[in-house]
Motif scaffolding. Structure first.
Motif, PDB file in Angstrom:
ATOM      1  N   LEU A 188       0.849  -1.189   0.000  1.00 48.14           N
ATOM      2  CA  LEU A 188       0.000   0.000   0.000  1.00 48.14           C
ATOM      3  C   LEU A 188       0.880   1.234   0.000  1.00 48.14           C
ATOM      4  O   LEU A 188       1.752   1.388   0.864  1.00 48.14           O
ATOM      5  CB  LEU A 188      -0.913   0.008   1.231  1.00 48.14           C
ATOM      6  N   ILE A 189       0.666   2.122  -0.978  1.00 48.24           N
ATOM      7  CA  ILE A 189       1.433   3.370  -1.081  1.00 48.24           C
ATOM      8  C   ILE A 189       0.467   4.531  -0.879  1.00 48.24           C
ATOM      9  O   ILE A 189      -0.560   4.633  -1.568  1.00 48.24           O
ATOM     10  CB  ILE A 189       2.121   3.495  -2.459  1.00 48.24           C
ATOM     11  N   GLU A 190       0.781   5.427   0.044  1.00 50.05           N
ATOM     12  CA  GLU A 190      -0.029   6.603   0.314  1.00 50.05           C
ATOM     13  C   GLU A 190       0.840   7.842   0.160  1.00 50.05           C
ATOM     14  O   GLU A 190       1.943   7.907   0.710  1.00 50.05           O
ATOM     15  CB  GLU A 190      -0.608   6.540   1.729  1.00 50.05           C
ATOM     16  N   ILE A 191       0.345   8.843  -0.578  1.00 48.72           N
ATOM     17  CA  ILE A 191       1.115  10.065  -0.820  1.00 48.72           C
ATOM     18  C   ILE A 191       0.236  11.278  -0.582  1.00 48.72           C
ATOM     19  O   ILE A 191      -0.995  11.229  -0.747  1.00 48.72           O
ATOM     20  CB  ILE A 191       1.691  10.103  -2.255  1.00 48.72           C
ATOM     21  N   GLU A 192       0.865  12.371  -0.193  1.00 51.54           N
ATOM     22  CA  GLU A 192       0.206  13.659  -0.048  1.00 51.54           C
ATOM     23  C   GLU A 192       1.126  14.736  -0.600  1.00 51.54           C
ATOM     24  O   GLU A 192       2.344  14.680  -0.404  1.00 51.54           O
ATOM     25  CB  GLU A 192      -0.116  13.967   1.424  1.00 51.54           C
ATOM     26  N   ALA A 193       0.525  15.692  -1.307  1.00 52.81           N
ATOM     27  CA  ALA A 193       1.277  16.818  -1.886  1.00 52.81           C
ATOM     28  C   ALA A 193       2.428  16.330  -2.763  1.00 52.81           C
ATOM     29  O   ALA A 193       3.543  16.835  -2.689  1.00 52.81           O
ATOM     30  CB  ALA A 193       1.796  17.738  -0.786  1.00 52.81           C
ATOM     31  N   GLY A 194       2.128  15.373  -3.618  1.00 52.76           N
ATOM     32  CA  GLY A 194       3.149  14.858  -4.528  1.00 52.76           C
ATOM     33  C   GLY A 194       4.268  14.117  -3.837  1.00 52.76           C
ATOM     34  O   GLY A 194       5.343  13.925  -4.425  1.00 52.76           O
ATOM     35  N   GLY A 195       4.052  13.659  -2.595  1.00 51.75           N
ATOM     36  CA  GLY A 195       5.070  12.926  -1.854  1.00 51.75           C
ATOM     37  C   GLY A 195       5.962  13.798  -1.004  1.00 51.75           C
ATOM     38  O   GLY A 195       6.755  13.277  -0.212  1.00 51.75           O
ATOM     39  N   ARG A 196       5.845  15.105  -1.135  1.00 50.88           N
ATOM     40  CA  ARG A 196       6.701  15.986  -0.334  1.00 50.88           C
ATOM     41  C   ARG A 196       6.251  16.048   1.124  1.00 50.88           C
ATOM     42  O   ARG A 196       7.066  16.035   2.039  1.00 50.88           O
ATOM     43  CB  ARG A 196       6.724  17.385  -0.937  1.00 50.88           C
ATOM     44  N   ARG A 197       4.945  16.092   1.350  1.00 52.82           N
ATOM     45  CA  ARG A 197       4.434  16.161   2.710  1.00 52.82           C
ATOM     46  C   ARG A 197       4.416  14.781   3.360  1.00 52.82           C
ATOM     47  O   ARG A 197       4.778  14.628   4.534  1.00 52.82           O
ATOM     48  CB  ARG A 197       3.031  16.747   2.712  1.00 52.82           C
ATOM     49  N   LEU A 198       3.991  13.766   2.591  1.00 52.53           N
ATOM     50  CA  LEU A 198       3.889  12.422   3.154  1.00 52.53           C
ATOM     51  C   LEU A 198       4.108  11.383   2.068  1.00 52.53           C
ATOM     52  O   LEU A 198       3.572  11.500   0.964  1.00 52.53           O
ATOM     53  CB  LEU A 198       2.508  12.205   3.795  1.00 52.53           C
ATOM     54  N   LEU A 199       4.890  10.381   2.407  1.00 53.35           N
ATOM     55  CA  LEU A 199       5.063   9.194   1.568  1.00 53.35           C
ATOM     56  C   LEU A 199       5.110   8.002   2.511  1.00 53.35           C
ATOM     57  O   LEU A 199       6.050   7.859   3.306  1.00 53.35           O
ATOM     58  CB  LEU A 199       6.351   9.282   0.739  1.00 53.35           C
ATOM     59  N   LYS A 200       4.089   7.163   2.431  1.00 52.66           N
ATOM     60  CA  LYS A 200       3.955   6.034   3.358  1.00 52.66           C
ATOM     61  C   LYS A 200       3.789   4.742   2.568  1.00 52.66           C
ATOM     62  O   LYS A 200       2.934   4.663   1.681  1.00 52.66           O
ATOM     63  CB  LYS A 200       2.745   6.256   4.263  1.00 52.66           C
ATOM     64  N   ILE A 201       4.604   3.747   2.906  1.00 52.22           N
ATOM     65  CA  ILE A 201       4.551   2.454   2.224  1.00 52.22           C
ATOM     66  C   ILE A 201       4.420   1.367   3.282  1.00 52.22           C
ATOM     67  O   ILE A 201       5.243   1.268   4.201  1.00 52.22           O
ATOM     68  CB  ILE A 201       5.793   2.225   1.352  1.00 52.22           C
ATOM     69  N   THR A 202       3.378   0.543   3.130  1.00 54.68           N
ATOM     70  CA  THR A 202       3.091  -0.546   4.058  1.00 54.68           C
ATOM     71  C   THR A 202       3.095  -1.857   3.288  1.00 54.68           C
ATOM     72  O   THR A 202       2.478  -1.951   2.211  1.00 54.68           O
ATOM     73  CB  THR A 202       1.718  -0.344   4.722  1.00 54.68           C
ATOM     74  N   ASP A 203       3.787  -2.873   3.817  1.00 55.91           N
ATOM     75  CA  ASP A 203       3.844  -4.182   3.156  1.00 55.91           C
ATOM     76  C   ASP A 203       3.617  -5.285   4.175  1.00 55.91           C
ATOM     77  O   ASP A 203       3.644  -5.058   5.392  1.00 55.91           O
ATOM     78  CB  ASP A 203       5.176  -4.363   2.433  1.00 55.91           C
ATOM     79  N   ASP A 204       3.408  -6.479   3.670  1.00 48.09           N
ATOM     80  CA  ASP A 204       3.233  -7.661   4.520  1.00 48.09           C
ATOM     81  C   ASP A 204       4.417  -8.617   4.369  1.00 48.09           C
ATOM     82  O   ASP A 204       4.242  -9.843   4.388  1.00 48.09           O
ATOM     83  CB  ASP A 204       1.920  -8.374   4.187  1.00 48.09           C
TER      84      ASP A 204
END
Length: 677
Positions: free
Chosen positions: A44-60
Motif C-alpha cells: 500500500l502506497i499513500e502520498i500527499e502533496a506529490g510525496g513531499r508532505r507524506l510518503l507512506k509504504i506498508t507491506d506484509d
C-alpha cells in the motif's frame, strides 16, 4: 592545520542523498524494492502533496528484528551482500545499503516493523539523528513513513516540480512495478483518494488489463524468444494501429528490475522497421531475463540504468523476438520462408549467354549487336500475344525491328540455340504447369539485355547527355512571412492530391494542404480557448475510453480545458471516461485517438508546462486530427479558400509543430535552372 578532513556521517549521508534521492519517486522506488525483496505480496502506497508532505509504504513482508531495524539506517548496512563475489551476481532489487541512511538524512522518517517471532519495533529518525526506538503495535511486515522531504535542505526542496509532476512520476513508478510483479497486489492512494488498485493476477496480460483497460489488450501481441545463454525475451508489443507519440508507453525490465535503457529502445525501433513511420512508437511490455554475470546493475546510484556485457547480442535478441511476433501475426512477411525458396512460383528459364565485345575495340557500337537478336525478333514476332505483357513485348518488337533494319548485324555465335526453339519449349512447359499461360519470361530477359546494350552504346557516343530531371531539386526554398504577397495566392492544381501548386508575383509555390489547414485550425482553436467555448457536436452513442493511472491523473488536470475546446466528457467509475460530444470540426472517429494523444503529450511534459503552453498543445493536437489529410482530392474553390485563410493566420509559413507550410521556386530560380541567365 591541514586542509583535508573527514566529513561527518550526517554530511556524507546528505551528499549520498543527492545521488540517490532525486525526488519523492526516488524514495518510493527504494522503499518499494525493499518491500519486494522482503517477500511482500500486498503493498500500500499513500502520498500527499506529490510525496513531499507524506510518503507512506506498508507491506506484509517478513519484517525485521529490533536490532536490524536500528542497524538498517547505518551507511552501507545491507542484508543483500556478503562478499565481493556477490557484487558480480546481484539477484535482488536493492543491495547498496545507502538508501535508508540517505533518506533519513533529508526527511523525518518513522519505521515500524514486525517479524513472526518478535514484537513490533518503531524507529524514529529526523534529519539523520536517531530520536526514539520503542515497542509498537503492528502486524507482520513493515511500514515506512517519510514526512517533509528535504525539510533541512531547502536548496534541494525548491528544485522539486509541481505536485502534478511529482504525482506523475510516482504513479508511473507504481505502474512499472505492478507490471513487473503481476502476482502481487498494489494500491496507491493520492491525497486520500484511491488512484490505483490492482489485485494479484495470474498472467501479465491480466495485469495489463487491470492497468490499461480492454482497449489496449485487444492490440497486444505476445513476444517470446531470445538467444540461449544471452537473453530470454518475453512480454507484449502492440499492433501497428496502437501507436504513441512518445516512448512513455514502453516498459523494460531486466531480471524483474525496471530500467530505462537506450539499447532496448533501439531494439524496439529496429523491430518495427518498415512497420511504423518515424516519430511514432509502439507500446511495449518487455521482460529480459539475462544471466546475472552478463549485466551490471551497479552503474547508477538510482539503479535505473544497466550495462550489458554483450550489448549487441542483447539488442539483436530483442529485435529478433519482436520481428518474430510481428511475422506470426501476419503484420510483416515471413522472411525466412522467402529465403528458403526465393524462386518459388517462378518458371525456370535459362537465357543463352550473349558475349559483348570489348568497348575499346574499333568500330561503331551498332556493329557489336549479336546476330542472335534477329532470331529473337522473329521468334517473338511469330508468338501470339498471350497476356498484356506479351502484347507489350510485341509492340517493343516492332521498334527493335525498325532499328535492326538500319544496321548490318555481324554473326557472333552461330552455335547459340534458337530463340524460337527456346520460346516453344517455354510455352509448352507453361501450358503444362499452369492453366493460364504466364507472361513470356523471355520478354523480360530480352528487354534487360537490350537495355544493357543500349546503355553501353549511348555511353560511348559523343552526343550530349540530358541533365537529370532533378537538376533543380535544391532550388525550392522555404518562404518567409515577409515574402508572402499581399495580393494573394492563385492555385492552379494539385500534386499527388497532397500539395497545392500555386503562383504569385514572384514565381511558383508549393503548399502542403495538411499543414496549411492545420495552421488555420490551430489559430481557431487557440482563440476559442482564450475567448469562449468552442462549438460541439453531440455523439449519437457516447464512446468510452479506459485510461491508465497516469492518463487518469492527466485527465483531472485538463478536463476543463478539453471541455472549452468542445469536448463533452464525463468521468465514470474507476478510470473510465465517456465522450459525449466532440469539437464541430473533428471527425467523430478521431475522438478517442485525439483524447489519448493529448493525455500522452501531457505525460511527456511531466505536467510541468504553464497553462498557456498546455492549451497550445491541446489546440495543436486538435488541429492536426481535424485538418484535411494528404491523398485527399480538393476542388479549386477549396484550394483557394485554404490559401486565402492561410494568409490571415498568425504564422502562415509554419505549422504548429514547426514544419514549413510553403515552398517557393522564384522566376530567377526557374530561369537559372533552365540556364537562361
Amino acid at each position: 592545520m591541514g586542509k583535508i578532513r573527514v566529513l561527518s556521517d550526517n554530511l556524507a549521508n546528505q551528499i549520498a542523498a543527492g545521488e540517490v534521492v532525486e525526488r519523492p519517486a526516488s524514495v518510493a522506488k527504494e522503499l518499494l524494492e525493499n518491500s519486494l525483496d522482503a517477500g511482500a505480496t500486498r503493498i500500500l502506497i499513500e502520498i500527499e502533496a506529490g510525496g513531499r508532505r507524506l510518503l507512506k509504504i506498508t507491506d506484509d513482508g517478513e519484517g525485521m528484528t529490533r536490532d536490524d531495524a536500528v542497524l538498517a539506517f547505518e551507511r552501507h548496512a545491507t542484508s543483500k551482500l556478503r562478499t565481493l563475489e556477490d557484487l558480480n551476481s546481484i539477484a535482488t532489487l536493492g543491495f547498496s545499503g545507502e538508501a535508508l541512511a540517505s533518506i533519513a538524512s533529508v526527511a523525518r522518517v518513522e519505521l515500524t516493523t514486525k517479524t513472526k517471532s518478535e514484537s513490533a519495533t518503531r524507529v524514529v529518525i529526523e534529519g539523520g539523528r536517531l530520536i526514539d526506538v520503542k515497542d509498537a503495535a503492528h502486524p507482520v511486515g513493515t511500514t515506512v513513513i517519510v514526512r517533509d522531504l528535504f525539510f533541512n535542505t531547502p536548496a534541494r526542496r525548491k528544485f522539486l516540480r509541481s505536485e502534478a509532476t511529482e504525482n506523475f512520476h510516482l504513479i508511473n513508478l507504481v505502474t512499472h512495478y505492478a507490471l513487473a510483479h503481476p502476482d502481487k497486489a498494489f494500491t496507491l492512494n493520492n491525497n486520500g483518494r484511491e488512484a490505483m488498485r490492482v489485485t494479484p493476477a495470474r498472467t501479465l496480460r491480466e495485469r495489463a488489463f487491470q492497468i490499461f483497460g480492454g482497449d489496449l489488450i485487444e492490440s497486444l501481441l505476445a513476444v517470446g524468444g531470445g538467444r540461449e545463454f544471452i537473453a530470454k525475451v518475453s512480454g507484449f508489443i502492440s499492433a501497428p494501429r496502437e501507436r504513441r507519440t512518445t516512448r512513455d508507453a514502453q516498459y523494460f525490465f531486466i531480471n524483474g528490475r525496471f530500467v530505462r535503457d537506450k539499447i532496448l529502445g533501439r531494439a524496439v525501433t529496429e523491430g518495427y522497421r518498415s512497420v511504423l513511420p518515424h516519430g511514432v512508437y509502439p507500446v511495449a511490455l518487455l521482460f529480459v531475463e539475462i544471466p546475472t554475470e552478463e549485466v551490471d546493475v551497479n552503474v547508477h546510484p538510482a539503479k535505473t540504468e544497466v550495462r550489458f556485457r554483450r550489448p549487441e547480442a542483447v539488442r539483436e535478441s530483442v529485435t529478433e523476438a519482436i520481428r518474430a511476433a510481428l511475422m506470426s501475426s501476419g503484420i510483416i512477411p515471413d522472411s525466412k520462408g522467402e529465403d528458403e525458396n526465393p524462386q518459388a512460383g517462378a518458371t525456370e528459364f535459362s537465357m543463352p549467354n550473349i558475349e559483348l565485345p570489348d568497348q575499346n575495340a574499333a568500330g561503331s557500337p551498332k556493329d557489336f549487336m549479336p546476330k542472335t537478336a534477329q532470331e529473337m525478333f522473329d521468334a517473338l514476332a511469330s508468338a501470339p500475344p498471350e497476356s498484356v505483357e506479351n502484347q507489350k513485348a510485341d509492340d517493343n518488337l516492332q521498334l527493335h525491328k525498325q532499328s535492326e533494319a538500319e544496321f548490318s548485324v555481324p554473326i557472333v555465335d552461330e552455335n547459340a540455340p534458337s530463340f524460337e526453339t527456346l520460346a516453344n519449349e517455354q510455352r509448352s512447359n507453361s501450358e503444362e504447369m499452369q492453366p493460364t499461360p504466364p507472361a513470356h519470361p523471355i520478354v523480360r530477359k530480352f528487354e534487360t539485355e537490350v537495355s544493357t546494350i543500349d546503355h553501353w552504346a549511348q555511353s560511348n557516343t559523343s552526343e550530349s547527355v540530358m541533365p537529370p530531371l532533378d537538376s533543380a531539386a535544391k532550388l525550392p526554398k522555404s518562404v518567409g512571412v515577409d515574402s508572402l504577397p499581399s495580393s494573394g495566392i492563385r492555385p492552379i492544381g494539385q500534386l499527388h492530391q497532397s500539395y497545392i501548386i500555386a503562383t504569385d508575383a514572384q514565381g511558383l509555390l508549393l503548399v502542403d494542404q495538411h499543414v496549411a489547414h492545420e495552421r488555420i485550425l490551430f489559430d481557431k482553436f487557440r482563440r476559442y480557448l482564450s475567448e469562449r467555448k468552442a462549438e460541439s457536436q453531440n455523439l449519437l452513442l457516447p464512446e468510452t475510453l479506459d485510461l491508465s493511472p497516469a492518463q487518469a491523473a492527466a485527465f483531472n488536470l485538463v478536463q476543463n480545458d478539453l471541455e472549452d475546446c468542445g469536448f463533452g466528457l464525463m468521468r465514470l467509475s474507476g478510470r473510465t471516461v465517456a465522450i459525449k460530444a466532440v469539437p464541430a470540426d473533428l471527425p467523430a472517429g478521431e475522438a478517442r485517438n485525439l483524447l489519448r494523444e493529448i493525455l500522452e503529450t501531457i505525460d511527456a511534459e511531466k505536467r510541468g508546462t504553464a497553462r498557456d503552453t498546455l492549451r497550445d498543445d491541446i489546440a495543436a493536437s486538435l488541429a492536426c486530427k481535424a485538418a484535411v489529410k494528404v491523398n485527399m482530392s480538393l476542388t479549386m474553390e477549396k484550394m483557394q479558400w485554404l490559401c486565402d485563410k492561410l494568409l490571415t493566420t498568425s504564422s502562415p509559413t509554419t505549422c504548429p509543430h514547426g514544419r514549413p507550410v510553403i515552398l517557393r521556386l522564384t522566376m530567377k530560380d526557374i530561369e537559372r535552372g533552365f540556364h537562361r541567365t
